[in-house]
Design a protein around this motif. Structure first.
Motif, PDB file in Angstrom:
ATOM      1  N   ILE A 128      11.108   0.607 -12.294  1.00  0.00           N
ATOM      2  CA  ILE A 128      12.118   1.172 -11.412  1.00  0.00           C
ATOM      3  C   ILE A 128      13.360   0.300 -11.467  1.00  0.00           C
ATOM      4  O   ILE A 128      13.305  -0.906 -11.252  1.00  0.00           O
ATOM      5  N   ASP A 129      14.500   0.902 -11.750  1.00  0.00           N
ATOM      6  CA  ASP A 129      15.761   0.162 -11.863  1.00  0.00           C
ATOM      7  C   ASP A 129      16.827   0.874 -11.053  1.00  0.00           C
ATOM      8  O   ASP A 129      16.555   1.870 -10.378  1.00  0.00           O
ATOM      9  N   GLY A 159       0.789  -1.214   0.000  1.00  0.00           N
ATOM     10  CA  GLY A 159       0.000   0.000   0.000  1.00  0.00           C
ATOM     11  C   GLY A 159       0.820   1.262   0.000  1.00  0.00           C
ATOM     12  O   GLY A 159       0.313   2.336  -0.287  1.00  0.00           O
ATOM     13  N   VAL A 160       2.098   1.172   0.350  1.00  0.00           N
ATOM     14  CA  VAL A 160       3.005   2.317   0.339  1.00  0.00           C
ATOM     15  C   VAL A 160       4.212   1.941  -0.498  1.00  0.00           C
ATOM     16  O   VAL A 160       4.826   0.894  -0.297  1.00  0.00           O
ATOM     17  N   ALA A 161       4.571   2.776  -1.451  1.00  0.00           N
ATOM     18  CA  ALA A 161       5.687   2.469  -2.345  1.00  0.00           C
ATOM     19  C   ALA A 161       6.978   2.406  -1.553  1.00  0.00           C
ATOM     20  O   ALA A 161       7.277   3.276  -0.748  1.00  0.00           O
ATOM     21  N   SER A 162       7.775   1.352  -1.787  1.00  0.00           N
ATOM     22  CA  SER A 162       9.041   1.171  -1.093  1.00  0.00           C
ATOM     23  C   SER A 162      10.091   0.721  -2.085  1.00  0.00           C
ATOM     24  O   SER A 162       9.835  -0.138  -2.936  1.00  0.00           O
ATOM     25  N   GLU A 163      11.291   1.323  -1.993  1.00  0.00           N
ATOM     26  CA  GLU A 163      12.400   0.883  -2.813  1.00  0.00           C
ATOM     27  C   GLU A 163      12.988  -0.390  -2.200  1.00  0.00           C
ATOM     28  O   GLU A 163      12.989  -0.560  -0.974  1.00  0.00           O
ATOM     29  N   VAL A 164      13.464  -1.299  -3.027  1.00  0.00           N
ATOM     30  CA  VAL A 164      14.066  -2.540  -2.550  1.00  0.00           C
ATOM     31  C   VAL A 164      15.477  -2.639  -3.110  1.00  0.00           C
ATOM     32  O   VAL A 164      15.786  -2.102  -4.174  1.00  0.00           O
ATOM     33  N   ALA A 165      16.352  -3.321  -2.393  1.00  0.00           N
ATOM     34  CA  ALA A 165      17.775  -3.364  -2.741  1.00  0.00           C
ATOM     35  C   ALA A 165      18.172  -4.755  -3.219  1.00  0.00           C
ATOM     36  O   ALA A 165      17.594  -5.758  -2.797  1.00  0.00           O
ATOM     37  N   PRO A 166      19.200  -4.840  -4.072  1.00  0.00           N
ATOM     38  CA  PRO A 166      19.675  -6.139  -4.556  1.00  0.00           C
ATOM     39  C   PRO A 166      20.637  -6.774  -3.561  1.00  0.00           C
ATOM     40  O   PRO A 166      21.155  -6.116  -2.666  1.00  0.00           O
ATOM     41  N   ASP A 167      20.886  -8.076  -3.727  1.00  0.00           N
ATOM     42  CA  ASP A 167      21.939  -8.749  -2.982  1.00  0.00           C
ATOM     43  C   ASP A 167      22.849  -9.455  -3.976  1.00  0.00           C
ATOM     44  O   ASP A 167      22.746  -9.248  -5.201  1.00  0.00           O
ATOM     45  N   ALA A 168      23.773 -10.296  -3.493  1.00  0.00           N
ATOM     46  CA  ALA A 168      24.756 -10.922  -4.373  1.00  0.00           C
ATOM     47  C   ALA A 168      24.096 -11.802  -5.428  1.00  0.00           C
ATOM     48  O   ALA A 168      24.482 -11.786  -6.604  1.00  0.00           O
ATOM     49  N   TYR A 217      18.430   4.926  -7.567  1.00  0.00           N
ATOM     50  CA  TYR A 217      17.254   4.468  -8.303  1.00  0.00           C
ATOM     51  C   TYR A 217      16.941   5.400  -9.466  1.00  0.00           C
ATOM     52  O   TYR A 217      17.103   6.622  -9.364  1.00  0.00           O
ATOM     53  N   VAL A 218      16.504   4.817 -10.564  1.00  0.00           N
ATOM     54  CA  VAL A 218      16.064   5.584 -11.728  1.00  0.00           C
ATOM     55  C   VAL A 218      14.684   5.089 -12.129  1.00  0.00           C
ATOM     56  O   VAL A 218      14.286   3.972 -11.832  1.00  0.00           O
ATOM     57  N   GLY A 219      13.943   5.987 -12.817  1.00  0.00           N
ATOM     58  CA  GLY A 219      12.588   5.649 -13.236  1.00  0.00           C
ATOM     59  C   GLY A 219      11.541   6.016 -12.215  1.00  0.00           C
ATOM     60  O   GLY A 219      10.373   5.660 -12.374  1.00  0.00           O
ATOM     61  N   LEU A 220      11.941   6.731 -11.155  1.00  0.00           N
ATOM     62  CA  LEU A 220      10.997   7.130 -10.121  1.00  0.00           C
ATOM     63  C   LEU A 220      10.163   8.323 -10.582  1.00  0.00           C
ATOM     64  O   LEU A 220      10.556   9.050 -11.499  1.00  0.00           O
ATOM     65  N   ASP A 221       9.036   8.545  -9.923  1.00  0.00           N
ATOM     66  CA  ASP A 221       8.288   9.749 -10.189  1.00  0.00           C
ATOM     67  C   ASP A 221       9.084  10.949  -9.679  1.00  0.00           C
ATOM     68  O   ASP A 221      10.028  10.820  -8.896  1.00  0.00           O
ATOM     69  N   ARG A 222       8.696  12.156 -10.122  1.00  0.00           N
ATOM     70  CA  ARG A 222       9.485  13.353  -9.821  1.00  0.00           C
ATOM     71  C   ARG A 222       9.606  13.607  -8.328  1.00  0.00           C
ATOM     72  O   ARG A 222      10.679  13.940  -7.831  1.00  0.00           O
ATOM     73  N   GLN A 223       8.519  13.405  -7.583  1.00  0.00           N
ATOM     74  CA  GLN A 223       8.540  13.682  -6.148  1.00  0.00           C
ATOM     75  C   GLN A 223       9.493  12.738  -5.413  1.00  0.00           C
ATOM     76  O   GLN A 223      10.298  13.164  -4.583  1.00  0.00           O
TER      77      GLN A 223
END
Length: 567
Positions: free
Chosen positions: A279-280, A228-237, A301-307
């Motif tokens: 989002i990448d 319900g709330v947008a969250s960025e996620v991170a990669p691992d190995a 992060y790239v591809g995010l909205d402006r805000q």
């Protein structure tokens, strides 16, 4: 050997079990025997830890895999010593393949190794970013002059990450993670506030796991909208060595950084940069060319909205090679340049950053300690506190209740009133100190000690705590009488809430009222400062039809009493 197997298949003169036994009797590397040895640097002859060793079948699939320990030793048993009949027929074609970043791959046919004999393997090193190799990458990437070098470095990085994943599956550990949520000054970088939570994970090889699989990253991107709330996620190995990641990203050699001597950087960005709502991440992997190990990964992060993009979300993973040869992600973080709240520390360890608030913050975690079944343990240099608690006369108060606010680090109270806490991440902390008699009444602490922890450093301090006697004297004021004792009480409901409208009375041993119909304050507290020592009293409290009563013998200058009004 292959002709023998074919012949056996044509004439069918032996039962299948006998055929397998005959094949295995002629195979120099018996499937049930271990393959062991040592991997060294061909130039220095020093052992190479954290080196991937594979036993490959003729199709190139691993029959066993592992990594070398800190002495460069390895021990593998193909198929776990329980081969299938098909595997037994190919025993003589097994190969031992050795891989390490910065060294040329090396193969040894196991048919040339006497059964049970330890093999000594020397790897030849080469400049870490000059070896030209074939690596699959996105075909739409521009043909840069540094493309061969970048793809060569990519291959080496993937070898190192692969070693990380193999070691992770081979060497399960019990890991203590310190997960934090921080507020910080964007200009100075100084941490202005934080909460820290300790999490212990058993039988795991990696303290940090991505919130989704590598394939899911490729399909869904680096944002989670499922809660319900947008969250960025991170990669691992595992995410970074996945073929889909390399096929959909472009790679290049980044300019050198003067603050990182002897390090080379591999940059990457998504091959498709059009606004697709996907989002990448754009990032840089830093490699130490001297020790030939990964140092860290930084990304944005790239591809995010402006805000959201204006918040500048970025992340970092750092790698550490331990003395036992295991490589771990020892620190990880996601930071917003201008976002809000304290951030959810409990989600920090899962690689997600909630961006729905509006105060600068960072979430992340570090390894606090790690231990393996073989007895090896490791912990990084962290901060510590030694706090000596005294009363107004400078005497130790060993029974004080001392609490580290906003953190659950392990602590202990020594007999001389010294409070010790270890494993502190850098940053600001506050310690709340209370006399246990005040803690019993849940009286808020009036004594706090604030400090800023630093790595590999212990803070020694001495703090005066307000005792219950001090608190009682302050409440009694002009009502205090020489030679008289004090009663300090609190009226609460069954769930611990203060009963601010309760009444109270005190009767002496003969039933005579010393106080009748007294009122508690807004916190449910009341006091009487004219009790006689060695005399019994009865205390009644009530509110409406709720009543409670107790009798006490006054033995000390201060008596504390918690009374509960149940429905």
């Amino acid at each position: 050997m292959i002709e023998l197997i074919r012949g056996l298949g044509r004439v069918r003169r032996l039962a299948p079990a006998a055929a397998i036994l005959l094949v295995m009797a002629n195979a120099p590397a018996l499937l049930a025997q271990e393959v062991r040895g040592t991997v060294r640097d061909s130039a220095s002859r020093q052992p190479l830890p954290n080196t991937v060793v594979l036993v490959l079948d003729p199709s190139g699939r691993p029959a066993a895999r592992g990594t070398t320990d800190q002495q460069g030793h390895f021990r593998l048993v193909p198929w776990g010593g329980r081969p299938t009949p098909k595997a037994a027929r190919t025993a003589s074609a097994l190969r031992l393949r050795v891989l390490r970043m910065g060294f040329r791959p090396h193969e040894v046919p196991l048919a040339t190794v006497a059964g049970g004999t330890a093999v000594d393997i020397a790897l030849v090193s080469f400049p870490i970013n000059l070896e030209e190799v074939q690596v699959i990458a996105a075909p739409s990437c521009p043909q840069r002059p540094d493309r061969p070098a970048a793809l060569a470095l990519l291959r080496q990085v993937r070898l190192a990450l692969y070693a990380n994943v193999v070691a992770r599956s081979q060497n399960s550990a019990t890991i203590t993670r310190l997960l934090y949520a921080r507020r910080f000054d964007a200009e100075s970088g100084r941490i202005t506030g934080q909460t820290v939570r300790t999490s212990v994970t058993s039988a795991t090889g990696e303290p940090f796991d991505a919130a989704r699989s590598a394939s899911a990253f490729d399909r869904e991107g680096f944002r989670d909208d499922g809660v319900g709330v947008a969250s960025e996620v991170a990669p691992d190995a595992e995410s970074l060595i996945n073929e889909e990641f390399t096929e959909n990203h472009c790679f290049c050699i980044m300019p050198p950084d003067r603050t990182r001597p002897r390090q080379v950087a591999l940059g990457f960005e998504p091959a498709a940069r059009e606004d697709t709502g996907h989002i990448d991440i754009v990032g840089t992997l830093w490699v130490d060319t001297l020790s030939r190990v990964l140092r860290d990964l930084t990304f944005r992060y790239v591809g995010l909205d402006r805000q959201t993009s204006a918040l500048g979300p970025e992340g970092r993973l750092s790698f550490r090679e331990l003395p036992n040869g295991v490589v771990l992600v020892d620190r990880w973080s996601l930071r917003l340049a201008s976002a809000g709240g304290d951030g959810p520390a409990d989600r920090a360890g899962e690689g997600t950053s909630n961006v729905a608030r509006s105060t600068a913050h960072e979430i992340g975690g570090e390894i606090g300690s790690a231990s393996w079944p073989d007895g090896f343990t490791w912990s990084p240099p962290l901060g510590a506190l030694r706090l000596r608690v005294v009363d107004g006369r400078g005497r130790p108060v060993p029974s004080s209740t001392v609490q580290l606010v906003g953190a659950d680090n392990p602590s202990r109270m020594e007999g001389d009133g010294t409070f010790v806490v270890t494993g502190l991440l850098p940053g600001p902390y506050a310690v709340s100190l209370r006399d246990p008699r005040l803690a019993e009444l849940d009286v808020p602490s009036t004594t706090a000690f604030r400090f800023y922890a630093a790595r590999d450093s212990t803070i020694d301090a001495r703090v005066r705590v307000e005792t219950a006697d001090d608190y009682a004297v302050k409440r009694c004021g002009a009502d205090a009488r020489p030679g008289k004792a004090t009663l300090l009480g609190r009226v609460v409901s069954a769930d611990g809430r203060p009963m601010s409208e309760a009444r109270w009375s005190i009767r002496d041993e003969f039933g005579t009222a010393l106080v009748e119909g007294g009122r508690v304050d807004a916190d449910g507290l009341f006091h009487w400062c004219q009790l006689t020592v060695s005399k019994p009293v009865t205390i009644d409290v009530w509110r409406g039809d709720r009543r409670a009563s107790t009798s006490r013998l006054v033995t000390d200058e201060l008596t504390t009493l918690r009374m509960v009004l149940s429905p």
